[in-house]
Design a protein around this motif. Structure first.
Motif, PDB file in Angstrom:
ATOM      1  N   LYS A  25       0.855  -1.189   0.000  1.00  0.00           N
ATOM      2  CA  LYS A  25       0.000   0.000   0.000  1.00  0.00           C
ATOM      3  C   LYS A  25       0.886   1.233   0.000  1.00  0.00           C
ATOM      4  CE  LYS A  25      -3.836  -2.126   2.403  1.00  0.00           C
ATOM      5  NZ  LYS A  25      -4.695  -2.114   3.558  1.00  0.00           N
ATOM      6  N   LYS A  26       0.527   2.184  -0.835  1.00  0.00           N
ATOM      7  CA  LYS A  26       1.293   3.424  -0.901  1.00  0.00           C
ATOM      8  C   LYS A  26       1.026   4.234   0.364  1.00  0.00           C
ATOM      9  CE  LYS A  26       2.466   7.123  -3.996  1.00  0.00           C
ATOM     10  NZ  LYS A  26       2.171   7.805  -5.234  1.00  0.00           N
ATOM     11  N   LYS A  27       2.104   4.683   0.993  1.00  0.00           N
ATOM     12  CA  LYS A  27       1.975   5.459   2.227  1.00  0.00           C
ATOM     13  C   LYS A  27       2.239   6.929   1.959  1.00  0.00           C
ATOM     14  CE  LYS A  27       2.481   2.146   5.753  1.00  0.00           C
ATOM     15  NZ  LYS A  27       1.966   2.310   7.068  1.00  0.00           N
ATOM     16  N   THR A  28       1.572   7.751   2.727  1.00  0.00           N
ATOM     17  CA  THR A  28       1.760   9.191   2.691  1.00  0.00           C
ATOM     18  C   THR A  28       2.133   9.640   4.093  1.00  0.00           C
ATOM     19  OG1 THR A  28       0.091   9.426   0.966  1.00  0.00           O
ATOM     20  CG2 THR A  28       0.634  11.401   2.214  1.00  0.00           C
ATOM     21  N   THR A  29       3.100  10.539   4.173  1.00  0.00           N
ATOM     22  CA  THR A  29       3.457  11.120   5.467  1.00  0.00           C
ATOM     23  C   THR A  29       2.726  12.445   5.592  1.00  0.00           C
ATOM     24  OG1 THR A  29       5.605  10.047   5.420  1.00  0.00           O
ATOM     25  CG2 THR A  29       5.357  11.895   6.927  1.00  0.00           C
ATOM     26  N   TRP A  30       2.063  12.633   6.715  1.00  0.00           N
ATOM     27  CA  TRP A  30       1.255  13.826   6.977  1.00  0.00           C
ATOM     28  C   TRP A  30       1.896  14.641   8.088  1.00  0.00           C
ATOM     29  CZ3 TRP A  30      -2.718  14.371   3.659  1.00  0.00           C
ATOM     30  CH2 TRP A  30      -3.217  13.218   3.042  1.00  0.00           C
ATOM     31  N   LEU A  31       1.864  15.962   7.947  1.00  0.00           N
ATOM     32  CA  LEU A  31       2.229  16.865   9.034  1.00  0.00           C
ATOM     33  C   LEU A  31       0.939  17.163   9.782  1.00  0.00           C
ATOM     34  CD1 LEU A  31       3.994  18.867  10.622  1.00  0.00           C
ATOM     35  CD2 LEU A  31       3.440  20.565   8.895  1.00  0.00           C
ATOM     36  N   ILE A  32       0.889  16.779  11.045  1.00  0.00           N
ATOM     37  CA  ILE A  32      -0.290  17.021  11.886  1.00  0.00           C
ATOM     38  C   ILE A  32      -0.012  18.276  12.714  1.00  0.00           C
ATOM     39  CG2 ILE A  32      -1.846  16.065  13.628  1.00  0.00           C
ATOM     40  CD1 ILE A  32      -1.733  14.335  11.114  1.00  0.00           C
ATOM     41  N   PHE A  33      -0.961  19.223  12.695  1.00  0.00           N
ATOM     42  CA  PHE A  33      -0.778  20.484  13.417  1.00  0.00           C
ATOM     43  C   PHE A  33      -2.124  20.990  13.908  1.00  0.00           C
ATOM     44  CE2 PHE A  33      -1.456  21.468   8.983  1.00  0.00           C
ATOM     45  CZ  PHE A  33      -2.326  22.544   9.002  1.00  0.00           C
ATOM     46  N   THR A  34      -2.083  22.014  14.738  1.00  0.00           N
ATOM     47  CA  THR A  34      -3.318  22.633  15.227  1.00  0.00           C
ATOM     48  C   THR A  34      -3.326  24.109  14.878  1.00  0.00           C
ATOM     49  OG1 THR A  34      -2.343  23.125  17.391  1.00  0.00           O
ATOM     50  CG2 THR A  34      -3.566  21.054  17.193  1.00  0.00           C
ATOM     51  N   LEU A  35      -4.525  24.646  14.847  1.00  0.00           N
ATOM     52  CA  LEU A  35      -4.724  26.089  14.768  1.00  0.00           C
ATOM     53  C   LEU A  35      -5.168  26.542  16.152  1.00  0.00           C
ATOM     54  CD1 LEU A  35      -6.555  26.380  11.317  1.00  0.00           C
ATOM     55  CD2 LEU A  35      -4.117  26.559  11.794  1.00  0.00           C
ATOM     56  N   GLN A  36      -5.557  27.779  16.283  1.00  0.00           N
ATOM     57  CA  GLN A  36      -5.956  28.342  17.570  1.00  0.00           C
ATOM     58  C   GLN A  36      -7.101  27.553  18.226  1.00  0.00           C
ATOM     59  OE1 GLN A  36      -4.052  30.983  18.388  1.00  0.00           O
ATOM     60  NE2 GLN A  36      -4.936  31.364  20.363  1.00  0.00           N
ATOM     61  N   ASN A  37      -7.972  26.954  17.409  1.00  0.00           N
ATOM     62  CA  ASN A  37      -9.139  26.242  17.940  1.00  0.00           C
ATOM     63  C   ASN A  37      -8.805  24.848  18.473  1.00  0.00           C
ATOM     64  OD1 ASN A  37      -8.689  24.735  15.644  1.00  0.00           O
ATOM     65  ND2 ASN A  37     -10.610  25.294  14.643  1.00  0.00           N
ATOM     66  N   GLN A  38      -7.550  24.429  18.396  1.00  0.00           N
ATOM     67  CA  GLN A  38      -7.047  23.145  18.866  1.00  0.00           C
ATOM     68  C   GLN A  38      -7.552  21.943  18.065  1.00  0.00           C
ATOM     69  OE1 GLN A  38      -4.487  22.920  21.062  1.00  0.00           O
ATOM     70  NE2 GLN A  38      -4.557  25.132  20.803  1.00  0.00           N
ATOM     71  N   GLN A  39      -8.281  22.174  16.978  1.00  0.00           N
ATOM     72  CA  GLN A  39      -8.659  21.101  16.054  1.00  0.00           C
ATOM     73  C   GLN A  39      -7.402  20.632  15.341  1.00  0.00           C
ATOM     74  OE1 GLN A  39     -11.549  19.416  14.836  1.00  0.00           O
ATOM     75  NE2 GLN A  39     -10.092  18.403  13.494  1.00  0.00           N
ATOM     76  N   TYR A  40      -7.291  19.329  15.116  1.00  0.00           N
ATOM     77  CA  TYR A  40      -6.150  18.784  14.389  1.00  0.00           C
ATOM     78  C   TYR A  40      -6.372  18.925  12.888  1.00  0.00           C
ATOM     79  CZ  TYR A  40      -3.955  16.509  18.443  1.00  0.00           C
ATOM     80  OH  TYR A  40      -3.309  16.251  19.628  1.00  0.00           O
ATOM     81  N   TYR A  41      -5.322  19.337  12.182  1.00  0.00           N
ATOM     82  CA  TYR A  41      -5.335  19.465  10.725  1.00  0.00           C
ATOM     83  C   TYR A  41      -4.109  18.737  10.174  1.00  0.00           C
ATOM     84  CZ  TYR A  41      -8.721  23.168  11.597  1.00  0.00           C
ATOM     85  OH  TYR A  41      -9.814  23.874  12.015  1.00  0.00           O
ATOM     86  N   ALA A  42      -4.150  18.424   8.891  1.00  0.00           N
ATOM     87  CA  ALA A  42      -3.024  17.724   8.271  1.00  0.00           C
ATOM     88  C   ALA A  42      -2.745  18.278   6.886  1.00  0.00           C
ATOM     89  CB  ALA A  42      -3.325  16.233   8.177  1.00  0.00           C
ATOM     90  N   LEU A  43      -1.473  18.207   6.520  1.00  0.00           N
ATOM     91  CA  LEU A  43      -1.004  18.500   5.166  1.00  0.00           C
ATOM     92  C   LEU A  43      -0.056  17.375   4.775  1.00  0.00           C
ATOM     93  CD1 LEU A  43       0.017  22.279   5.323  1.00  0.00           C
ATOM     94  CD2 LEU A  43      -1.861  21.293   4.029  1.00  0.00           C
ATOM     95  N   PRO A  44      -0.033  17.011   3.503  1.00  0.00           N
ATOM     96  CA  PRO A  44       0.991  16.043   3.100  1.00  0.00           C
ATOM     97  C   PRO A  44       2.382  16.637   3.366  1.00  0.00           C
ATOM     98  CG  PRO A  44      -0.592  16.419   1.324  1.00  0.00           C
ATOM     99  CD  PRO A  44      -0.888  17.416   2.399  1.00  0.00           C
ATOM    100  N   ALA A  45       3.256  15.869   3.981  1.00  0.00           N
ATOM    101  CA  ALA A  45       4.596  16.374   4.299  1.00  0.00           C
ATOM    102  C   ALA A  45       5.335  16.808   3.041  1.00  0.00           C
ATOM    103  CB  ALA A  45       5.386  15.313   5.051  1.00  0.00           C
ATOM    104  N   SER A  46       5.002  16.223   1.910  1.00  0.00           N
ATOM    105  CA  SER A  46       5.655  16.603   0.651  1.00  0.00           C
ATOM    106  C   SER A  46       5.310  18.021   0.225  1.00  0.00           C
ATOM    107  CB  SER A  46       5.271  15.627  -0.458  1.00  0.00           C
ATOM    108  OG  SER A  46       3.874  15.658  -0.677  1.00  0.00           O
TER     109      SER A  46
END
Length: 166
Positions: A25-46
């Motif tokens: 299975k192809k894997k993707t690395t995600w950058l997990i971060f928060t904004l001021q609201n403390q909700q988790y968000y992600a972007l592809p690390a690439s």
């Protein structure tokens, strides 16, 4: 006889390689971060060039509220954008920025970096076409939390459109 043996071995190896490639299975690395609201968000690390903090931001007059200014990165100006304000949330006070890895020279202001997380592409649950899908591609699960995956191109298109109309 030898040719038959080599042919059989070659066919068996080809079948084994084909089976293994289907199960990988192809894997993707995600950058997990928060904004001021403390909700988790992600972007592809690439899509992340670097993460910077505590750098001087030069504000620009007459810019949209979510456009915080520019920073100097290696002699080039990079625009600082607050995604929380674009999504209609409160302004962030942090000084951590994700430098987007593309030709737009844009940085997203974030509150905190949580982790780099590797997941198979099948773990991304896409949103159906709706208003929610404008800024988000879907969700992934990280430490039993639902993480919204940002659609970078939608954010950047909104910024470009609003700046072009001003």
């Amino acid at each position: 006889m030898t040719d038959e043996l080599f042919s059989t071995i070659k066919n068996e190896l080809a079948k084994k390689t084909e089976t293994e490639s289907k199960t990988v299975k192809k894997k993707t690395t995600w950058l997990i971060f928060t904004l001021q609201n403390q909700q988790y968000y992600a972007l592809p690390a690439s899509s992340v060039k670097e993460i910077i903090r505590d750098t001087q931001v030069f504000p620009l007059p007459f810019a949209p509220r979510y456009f915080k200014g520019v920073v100097n990165r290696y002699g080039d100006p990079y625009a600082i954008v607050d995604p929380a304000l674009i999504m209609g949330e409160n302004e962030q006070k942090s000084s951590i920025y994700i430098v987007i890895n593309d030709e737009t020279h844009t940085c997203f202001q974030i509150c905190d970096v949580k982790d780099f997380y590797s997941a198979s592409e099948s773990e991304l649950v896409p949103f159906a076409q709706s208003d929610t899908s404008d800024f988000f591609e879907g969700t992934i699960t990280f430490k039993n939390k639902s993480v919204l995956v940002l659609n970078i191109s939608t954010f950047l298109q909104k910024v470009e459109q609003e700046i072009a109309t001003q």
